[in-house]
Structures are given as structure tokens and as C-alpha cells.
Design a protein around this motif. Structure first.
Motif, PDB file in Angstrom:
ATOM      1  N   VAL A   1       1.747 -11.553 -10.370  1.00  0.00           N
ATOM      2  CA  VAL A   1       2.973 -10.572 -10.305  1.00  0.00           C
ATOM      3  C   VAL A   1       4.038 -11.120  -9.276  1.00  0.00           C
ATOM      4  O   VAL A   1       3.430 -11.441  -8.157  1.00  0.00           O
ATOM      5  N   LEU A   2       4.929 -11.545  -9.535  1.00  0.00           N
ATOM      6  CA  LEU A   2       6.324 -11.871  -8.355  1.00  0.00           C
ATOM      7  C   LEU A   2       7.039 -10.573  -8.325  1.00  0.00           C
ATOM      8  O   LEU A   2       7.388  -9.819  -9.334  1.00  0.00           O
ATOM      9  N   GLN A   3       7.289 -10.174  -7.203  1.00  0.00           N
ATOM     10  CA  GLN A   3       7.805  -8.724  -6.837  1.00  0.00           C
ATOM     11  C   GLN A   3       8.752  -8.915  -5.532  1.00  0.00           C
ATOM     12  O   GLN A   3       8.356  -9.733  -4.608  1.00  0.00           O
ATOM     13  N   SER A   4       9.558  -8.152  -5.621  1.00  0.00           N
ATOM     14  CA  SER A   4      10.271  -7.723  -4.203  1.00  0.00           C
ATOM     15  C   SER A   4      10.346  -6.278  -3.739  1.00  0.00           C
ATOM     16  O   SER A   4      10.755  -5.673  -4.703  1.00  0.00           O
ATOM     17  N   LEU A   5       9.853  -5.962  -2.812  1.00  0.00           N
ATOM     18  CA  LEU A   5       9.775  -4.511  -2.455  1.00  0.00           C
ATOM     19  C   LEU A   5      10.848  -3.915  -2.054  1.00  0.00           C
ATOM     20  O   LEU A   5      11.142  -2.827  -2.110  1.00  0.00           O
ATOM     21  N   VAL A   6      11.982  -5.041  -1.844  1.00  0.00           N
ATOM     22  CA  VAL A   6      13.279  -4.388  -1.416  1.00  0.00           C
ATOM     23  C   VAL A   6      13.796  -4.214  -2.777  1.00  0.00           C
ATOM     24  O   VAL A   6      14.754  -3.049  -2.906  1.00  0.00           O
ATOM     25  N   ASP A   7      13.769  -4.961  -3.944  1.00  0.00           N
ATOM     26  CA  ASP A   7      14.409  -4.716  -5.150  1.00  0.00           C
ATOM     27  C   ASP A   7      13.605  -3.536  -6.094  1.00  0.00           C
ATOM     28  O   ASP A   7      14.208  -2.883  -6.750  1.00  0.00           O
ATOM     29  N   THR A   8      12.384  -3.509  -5.909  1.00  0.00           N
ATOM     30  CA  THR A   8      11.498  -2.652  -6.610  1.00  0.00           C
ATOM     31  C   THR A   8      10.641  -1.932  -5.480  1.00  0.00           C
ATOM     32  O   THR A   8       9.292  -2.267  -5.767  1.00  0.00           O
ATOM     33  N   PRO A   9      11.122  -0.836  -4.956  1.00  0.00           N
ATOM     34  CA  PRO A   9      10.171  -0.240  -3.735  1.00  0.00           C
ATOM     35  C   PRO A   9       8.909   0.364  -4.215  1.00  0.00           C
ATOM     36  O   PRO A   9       8.027   0.544  -3.433  1.00  0.00           O
ATOM     37  N   ASP A  10       8.618   0.659  -5.728  1.00  0.00           N
ATOM     38  CA  ASP A  10       7.539   1.275  -6.050  1.00  0.00           C
ATOM     39  C   ASP A  10       6.495   0.517  -6.663  1.00  0.00           C
ATOM     40  O   ASP A  10       5.529   0.710  -7.402  1.00  0.00           O
ATOM     41  N   ALA A  11       6.995  -0.947  -6.600  1.00  0.00           N
ATOM     42  CA  ALA A  11       5.781  -1.756  -7.153  1.00  0.00           C
ATOM     43  C   ALA A  11       5.359  -1.634  -8.568  1.00  0.00           C
ATOM     44  O   ALA A  11       4.028  -1.420  -8.625  1.00  0.00           O
ATOM     45  N   PRO A  12       6.167  -1.439  -9.473  1.00  0.00           N
ATOM     46  CA  PRO A  12       5.709  -0.915 -10.791  1.00  0.00           C
ATOM     47  C   PRO A  12       4.722  -1.673 -11.424  1.00  0.00           C
ATOM     48  O   PRO A  12       3.842  -1.300 -11.979  1.00  0.00           O
ATOM     49  N   ALA A  13       4.655  -3.272 -11.483  1.00  0.00           N
ATOM     50  CA  ALA A  13       3.847  -3.886 -12.042  1.00  0.00           C
ATOM     51  C   ALA A  13       2.554  -3.840 -11.269  1.00  0.00           C
ATOM     52  O   ALA A  13       1.539  -3.714 -11.941  1.00  0.00           O
ATOM     53  N   VAL A  14       2.270  -3.747  -9.865  1.00  0.00           N
ATOM     54  CA  VAL A  14       1.047  -3.673  -9.437  1.00  0.00           C
ATOM     55  C   VAL A  14       0.675  -2.216  -9.648  1.00  0.00           C
ATOM     56  O   VAL A  14      -0.603  -2.105  -9.856  1.00  0.00           O
ATOM     57  N   ALA A  15       1.490  -1.196  -9.469  1.00  0.00           N
ATOM     58  CA  ALA A  15       1.028   0.110  -9.715  1.00  0.00           C
ATOM     59  C   ALA A  15       0.287   0.125 -11.181  1.00  0.00           C
ATOM     60  O   ALA A  15      -0.735   0.815 -11.393  1.00  0.00           O
ATOM     61  N   GLY A  16       1.054  -0.350 -12.228  1.00  0.00           N
ATOM     62  CA  GLY A  16       0.497  -0.386 -13.625  1.00  0.00           C
ATOM     63  C   GLY A  16      -0.855  -0.922 -13.600  1.00  0.00           C
ATOM     64  O   GLY A  16      -1.718  -0.431 -14.245  1.00  0.00           O
ATOM     65  N   TRP A  17      -1.185  -2.143 -12.992  1.00  0.00           N
ATOM     66  CA  TRP A  17      -2.137  -2.971 -13.001  1.00  0.00           C
ATOM     67  C   TRP A  17      -3.548  -1.925 -12.379  1.00  0.00           C
ATOM     68  O   TRP A  17      -4.494  -1.912 -12.649  1.00  0.00           O
ATOM     69  N   VAL A  18      -3.052  -1.438 -11.264  1.00  0.00           N
ATOM     70  CA  VAL A  18      -3.971  -0.432 -10.533  1.00  0.00           C
ATOM     71  C   VAL A  18      -4.384   0.558 -11.469  1.00  0.00           C
ATOM     72  O   VAL A  18      -5.734   0.952 -11.507  1.00  0.00           O
TER      73      VAL A  18
ATOM     74  N   VAL B   1       0.591  -1.271  -0.215  1.00  0.00           N
ATOM     75  CA  VAL B   1       0.099  -0.055   0.081  1.00  0.00           C
ATOM     76  C   VAL B   1       0.987   1.226  -0.128  1.00  0.00           C
ATOM     77  O   VAL B   1       0.714   2.290  -0.933  1.00  0.00           O
ATOM     78  N   ALA B   2       2.039   1.198   0.853  1.00  0.00           N
ATOM     79  CA  ALA B   2       2.895   2.350   0.964  1.00  0.00           C
ATOM     80  C   ALA B   2       3.455   2.680  -0.577  1.00  0.00           C
ATOM     81  O   ALA B   2       3.818   3.661  -1.005  1.00  0.00           O
ATOM     82  N   ALA B   3       3.987   1.294  -1.257  1.00  0.00           N
ATOM     83  CA  ALA B   3       4.448   1.482  -2.463  1.00  0.00           C
ATOM     84  C   ALA B   3       3.530   2.213  -3.638  1.00  0.00           C
ATOM     85  O   ALA B   3       3.832   3.241  -4.459  1.00  0.00           O
ATOM     86  N   LEU B   4       2.244   1.810  -3.459  1.00  0.00           N
ATOM     87  CA  LEU B   4       1.268   2.225  -4.317  1.00  0.00           C
ATOM     88  C   LEU B   4       0.951   3.877  -4.237  1.00  0.00           C
ATOM     89  O   LEU B   4       0.809   4.544  -5.181  1.00  0.00           O
ATOM     90  N   CYS B   5       0.973   4.121  -2.937  1.00  0.00           N
ATOM     91  CA  CYS B   5       0.775   5.764  -2.571  1.00  0.00           C
ATOM     92  C   CYS B   5       1.944   6.342  -3.126  1.00  0.00           C
ATOM     93  O   CYS B   5       1.655   7.566  -3.781  1.00  0.00           O
ATOM     94  N   ARG B   6       3.217   5.902  -3.158  1.00  0.00           N
ATOM     95  CA  ARG B   6       4.426   6.594  -3.824  1.00  0.00           C
ATOM     96  C   ARG B   6       4.165   6.459  -5.230  1.00  0.00           C
ATOM     97  O   ARG B   6       4.125   7.606  -5.741  1.00  0.00           O
ATOM     98  N   ALA B   7       3.957   5.484  -5.939  1.00  0.00           N
ATOM     99  CA  ALA B   7       3.831   5.234  -7.380  1.00  0.00           C
ATOM    100  C   ALA B   7       2.634   5.866  -7.997  1.00  0.00           C
ATOM    101  O   ALA B   7       2.709   6.427  -9.230  1.00  0.00           O
TER     102      ALA B   7
END
Ligand code: GTP
Ligand code: MG
Length: 223
Positions: A202-219, A47-53
Motif C-alpha cells: 500500500v502506498l499512502q499519505s497520512l496527510v492526504d488520507t488521515p484514516d488510512a483506508p487501505a490499511v484499515a480495510g486490510w486489517v 496506529v492512531a489512524a487505525l484506532c480512528r478507522a
């Protein structure tokens, strides 16, 4: 024998869910996206990552915790969103009750945000951490994301349950931990796609990609 016994009433929840799911949100109201999943899988971090992205989107967040307002406080401290745009629901009971069975407290929280922020386009509702059976009522959310993590072991996707199999998006989080816990990401991805019949994963790491680009794009595509 009565007619009732000859012709028992049957209820197919899959059909009912599909019908409700096809309903678009009422014109002008914010799109509501639920984020559910087991305890500690990374829901609040997502959720924090999505707020940023999605900083350019007029959005707000509702958090659910059983006894505290911990997740709301975390998001306020993280500074990812105007604190007034974060509402905390204390469920006082199993988290799934408040997102699926009696959604009143969550609907009140969404209404309160919508009244205070008339231009609201998106409300993200985080469930309290629960088990693989927990899903949101379609009366509360338009779309739902289910978050599991690698640390739970690579068998989790094939264990199924409605969160894993029917959520509109399945996120397998913490891929950076796979080598540490001996999880095979290929197995997790393969099982997830098999049990979801074409629904996205979606497979992701919030350490490697803190702004969750794949999920943010889906949203973004849901707005
Ligand atoms: N290594 C790693 N840690 C992560 C990742 N995502 C989240 N975490 C950490 O996992 C822990 C739990 O994350 P939360 O976001 O609080 O999990 P949650 O699902 O909201 O937890 P509950 O609301 O208590 O159910 C935190 O310490 C996060 O920093 C990730 O991709 N990799
Ligand atoms: Mg949380």
C-alpha cells in the motif's frame, strides 16, 4: 569423520515460518497485528489512524519504546482510544529483541489487556523503530505490517530485508513528501512488488488520507 559432518543438520527458516503462519489464533482470542519499520516511518501515526478507522472494533494497543513511553503517551493525548486500552513496553534494548527474541514483556502486556477487556477482538502491537531486519515472532503476532517511508529515499524497497520482503503488508508511507525528496513512487512501487512476490503493498499519505483506508480495510479482512 563423524556422521554429523557427513550429514550436517540444515534449517530452512522460510519453511518453519510458513508452518507457524498457517496456524489460526486460538478460538476466542484477539487477533494480534504487529506494526514494525524504521525509526520515524509513521508507525504510531498509522496506529492512531487505525484506532480512528476501526472505532467500532473492540481493540487495544501495545507500544514499544526503548527508554520512554512516548508513543503510548502520544496515542493517549491524541484521544483515539480509551487510555486504559494502551499498554507501553519499555524494551531497554534493541527493539527487535522484544518483538522477536524474548517476547515475554509483550505477551504479558497482551495478556493484561485481554484479562481487563474480555471481548477484545484486535491487539495492535507497535515495535520500536528499528532497521530493515526487524520482524515479529509469529509467537507474538498473527500478521505483521511493515512501514517504510518515502523520505528515506526511493531505494529502500529494493534494499529488501525480511520486513520489506516477508511482512504480510508493506506500507510505503508519506507519499506526499515524494516531490520534496526527489523520490520516484513508480520505482518504489515496482521494486516493492518485485521483491515481495505478490504480497500486498500500500502506498499512502497520512496527510492526504488521515484514516488510512487501505490499511484499515486490510486489517478488517484479518478479523
Ligand atoms: N508528511 C507526512 N508526515 C507523516 C506521515 N505519517 C507520519 N508523519 C509524520 O512523521 C513523523 C514520525 O511519525 P511517527 O508516527 O511518530 O513515526 P514512528 O515510526 O512511530 O516513529 P518511532 O516510533 O520513533 O520509530 C511525525 O511527525 C508524523 O506526523 C505522512 O504520511 N506524511
Ligand atoms: Mg512510534
Amino acid at each position: 569423520m563423524s556422521a554429523d559432518h557427513d550429514h550436517p543438520v540444515s534449517f530452512d527458516p522460510t519453511v518453519a515460518e510458513a508452518d507457524r503462519h498457517d496456524q489460526a489464533p486460538a478460538a476466542g482470542r484477539a487477533v494480534r497485528i504487529g506494526v514494525g519499520g524504521p525509526v520515524g516511518s509513521g508507525k504510531t501515526a498509522l496506529v492512531a489512524a487505525l484506532c480512528r478507522a476501526l472505532a467500532d472494533v473492540d481493540l487495544a494497543v501495545v507500544t514499544n519504546d526503548i527508554y520512554t513511553t512516548e508513543d503510548a503517551e502520544f496515542l493517549r493525548r491524541a484521544g483515539v482510544l480509551d487510555p486504559a486500552r494502551i499498554e507501553a513496553v519499555r524494551t531497554g534494548c534493541c527493539p527487535h529483541t522484544a518483538i522477536r527474541d524474548d517476547i515475554t514483556a509483550n505477551l504479558d502486556a497482551v495478556d493484561s489487556l485481554a484479562e481487563r477487556f474480555p471481548g477484545l477482538r484486535l491487539v495492535i502491537i507497535e515495535s520500536g523503530g528499528d532497521n530493515l531486519t526487524a520482524v515479529f515472532s509469529r509467537g507474538l503476532v498473527d500478521h505483521q505490517i511493515f512501514v517504510v517511508d518515502v523520505a528515506g529515499g526511493d531505494k529502500v524497497p529494493r534494499k529488501g530485508g525480511p520486513g520489506v520482503t516477508t511482512a504480510d503488508l508493506l506500507v510505503i508511507n508519506k507519499t506526499d513528501l515524494a516531490p520534496l525528496v526527489g523520490a520516484d513512487l513508480g520505482v518504489m512501487s515496482g521494486d516493492a512488488h518485485r521483491v515481495r512476490n505478490g504480497l500486498p503493498v500500500v502506498l499512502q499519505s497520512l496527510v492526504d488520507t488521515p484514516d488510512a483506508p487501505a490499511v484499515a480495510g486490510w486489517v478488517r479482512d484479518r478479523l
